[in-house]
Structures are given as C-alpha cells and as structure tokens.
Design a protein around this motif. Sequence first.
Motif, PDB file in Angstrom:
ATOM      1  N   GLU A   1      35.203  27.930   6.043  1.00 10.66           N
ATOM      2  CA  GLU A   1      36.307  27.600   6.939  1.00 10.66           C
ATOM      3  C   GLU A   1      37.139  28.840   7.270  1.00 10.66           C
ATOM      4  O   GLU A   1      37.501  29.028   8.445  1.00 10.66           O
TER       5      GLU A   1
ATOM      6  N   PHE B   1      35.308  30.772   9.922  1.00  9.73           N
ATOM      7  CA  PHE B   1      35.369  30.075  11.210  1.00  9.73           C
ATOM      8  C   PHE B   1      36.725  30.302  11.881  1.00  9.73           C
ATOM      9  O   PHE B   1      36.799  30.567  13.083  1.00  9.73           O
TER      10      PHE B   1
ATOM     11  N   VAL C   1      41.730  24.079  14.693  1.00  6.95           N
ATOM     12  CA  VAL C   1      40.347  23.715  14.389  1.00  6.95           C
ATOM     13  C   VAL C   1      39.945  22.398  15.034  1.00  6.95           C
ATOM     14  O   VAL C   1      38.894  22.299  15.677  1.00  6.95           O
TER      15      VAL C   1
ATOM     16  N   VAL D   1      34.114  19.906   9.093  1.00  5.54           N
ATOM     17  CA  VAL D   1      34.734  20.721   8.054  1.00  5.54           C
ATOM     18  C   VAL D   1      34.665  19.912   6.778  1.00  5.54           C
ATOM     19  O   VAL D   1      35.127  18.763   6.733  1.00  5.54           O
TER      20      VAL D   1
ATOM     21  N   PHE E   1      32.476  25.162   7.173  1.00  5.94           N
ATOM     22  CA  PHE E   1      32.350  24.637   8.526  1.00  5.94           C
ATOM     23  C   PHE E   1      30.865  24.516   8.846  1.00  5.94           C
ATOM     24  O   PHE E   1      30.094  25.460   8.626  1.00  5.94           O
TER      25      PHE E   1
END
Length: 316
Positions: A136, A139, A161, A222, A227
């Motif tokens: 994450e 990302f 996100v 997620v 991710f």
Amino acid sequence: MHLFIRLALALAPILILPHANAASPEDRYIATRDAAIAKFARQEKDGKVDDALDKAETAARDELKAQLAGILSEPSRTGYAPAQINLDTLYKGDMGFGLLDGLRFEAETGKGGAKVGQASDGSYVEPKAHIIVTTEPLFIRWLREHKAWRDKGEKNVPQQVEAALRFEDLYTQAISTDAAVINFHDLPIARPASATLAYGFLAGRTQDATPDAADEVFVAAVAGGKFYLAYGTIEPAVQVAACNTLRAGLNKRADEADEKLRRKQIDRKAYDRLGDLRQQGDDAFKRCFIQQAAQQPAFTEATRQAQSLLELAIGK
C-alpha cells in the motif's frame, strides 16, 4: 537503583535514534529505482544506448524484482508463472515507462485453455489473466508520482486511494500504454473479509473507438497492507445488441453526411449543424450499455469470474 534508571533514560534516545531514522524497505527500493532511472537517462542523453546498456537495464530491473520479492513475500499461485517485475522499462523515453511498481503473475494458459506462447499457426497466445501485487505505501507513492502525469488539461489520477480505484485511467497507466482501458460498467463484487477496499468493472481496450463488447474484467483491492490489481479476459464477452444497433445507426448517418458534403449536396454550415454524429453514437452506446448490461446473462458470469479472480489475487 535510581541512578541506574536515570542513566538508562539518558542513554535511551542515543540507542533509539538510529532506528527511528532507518530507511524502510520501500525507501531503499525507490532509491535504487530512481538511481537507475537517472543513470539510464544520462546515458540516453549522451547517445550511449547499446546492447551493453540494455543488458545493464535488464539487470537493474532484476535487482528491483529481487527487492520487491523480499518486501512482498508473495506465495506462488497455482496456474500462474513465477512473478516478474511489472516495470517494462527504466528508460524515461520508452512508451512503457512509469508502470505500477510491483510483482506481476501471469496465467500459464490463454483464452480457451491454450498454453501461453507461440502457437503452431505462428500467432502468440496471451495469458488469460494477470495479478499485480505491491505494498500500500508503494501504491500511494505511485499515485503521488502520477498526480501530474498527463498533459496539461487532461485529468490525472486522484490522490485518494478509494477514488483512484474508480478512475478509469489508473488502469491504463498502471499496466499498459499501448491501448487505453475502458470501464464499461461497475461489477457488484463482494468485498472479501480481509480487504478494506475492493472494486471491479467490465472492461475493454481501445486505441480509437469504444469496442462493441466488454471482454475483460478488472479488480482492485487493498488488503493486509498490500494493493492488488488483477485483470483477465472473460468468456463470454458482455455485449448488448440494441446498443450496437443504436451506434451503427448514428455512424451510418455520419457516413451519409460526409458523402453529401463531399458531393456538395449540403454546405459546410448544414454539415456542422449535425454535430459530431460519431461521437454522439459513441456516447449513446455507452449510456445504453450502462442501462442494459446488467440484464444480460453474460453479466452475471462476468461478475462470477471477476470475484474468483479477486479472491485468487488476495488469497481471500
């Protein structure tokens, strides 16, 4: 005893401080990646691109793959080849530059169950599905790097996100640059218990007009600090005959208008008053598809295939 405690407290900041400033594995990965990009950019500028440099670029991506493998500790997936790095290139001038940092697993079979690779007729069998995994934090870094990626006046990927997952161009930027990913319709996928966010949609690819049918699904999630982005071809494709007929009618009117203008049966003013009939047809097709796709039997099957792909990606 009190003196010992005071000495321990006095020394504590000295002992803790170096660990507080230590770079994370993601930081080290980004530093390695950016140093390589800068190196190859200098070599390109100096006109030193040759086979030796290309081998060095491949070796740099292999090193980055090894770092990601250590960071992610991703297990293998049945029916999928060993993970590769998702980055196509570290050359800034290449079309495939800037893809999502992560590991990519590719299915060992293609459409219809054929083995991936060169077929006997000379054609190439593409993997039927792909799974990309990253952390994450990586990302989110990627989103920041792409906040002004497109040309001035074009929309860029949202920085939140959840909003980013629903942004169509995210998927083109993350996985491919030779054809745009088109979001035909959201899919009612169920969010797995381990996921905090999940999203899926019917998709197609284009370099020009919107395709007549959605022949892919995309899912993103997620979960557990990672991710996941997965996509694959679906059988059967989802299409709505009435929508295709609607667009074909407007395209026919556009062709007729072009012919009348060419033959001087109408003047430019009359032609311009018709507007962009092909764009009108494309817009009408999309509205029609959104209204009617969910009633098609293939839509239910596409949702099932998307759900299965999502659960395989994150290990449910």
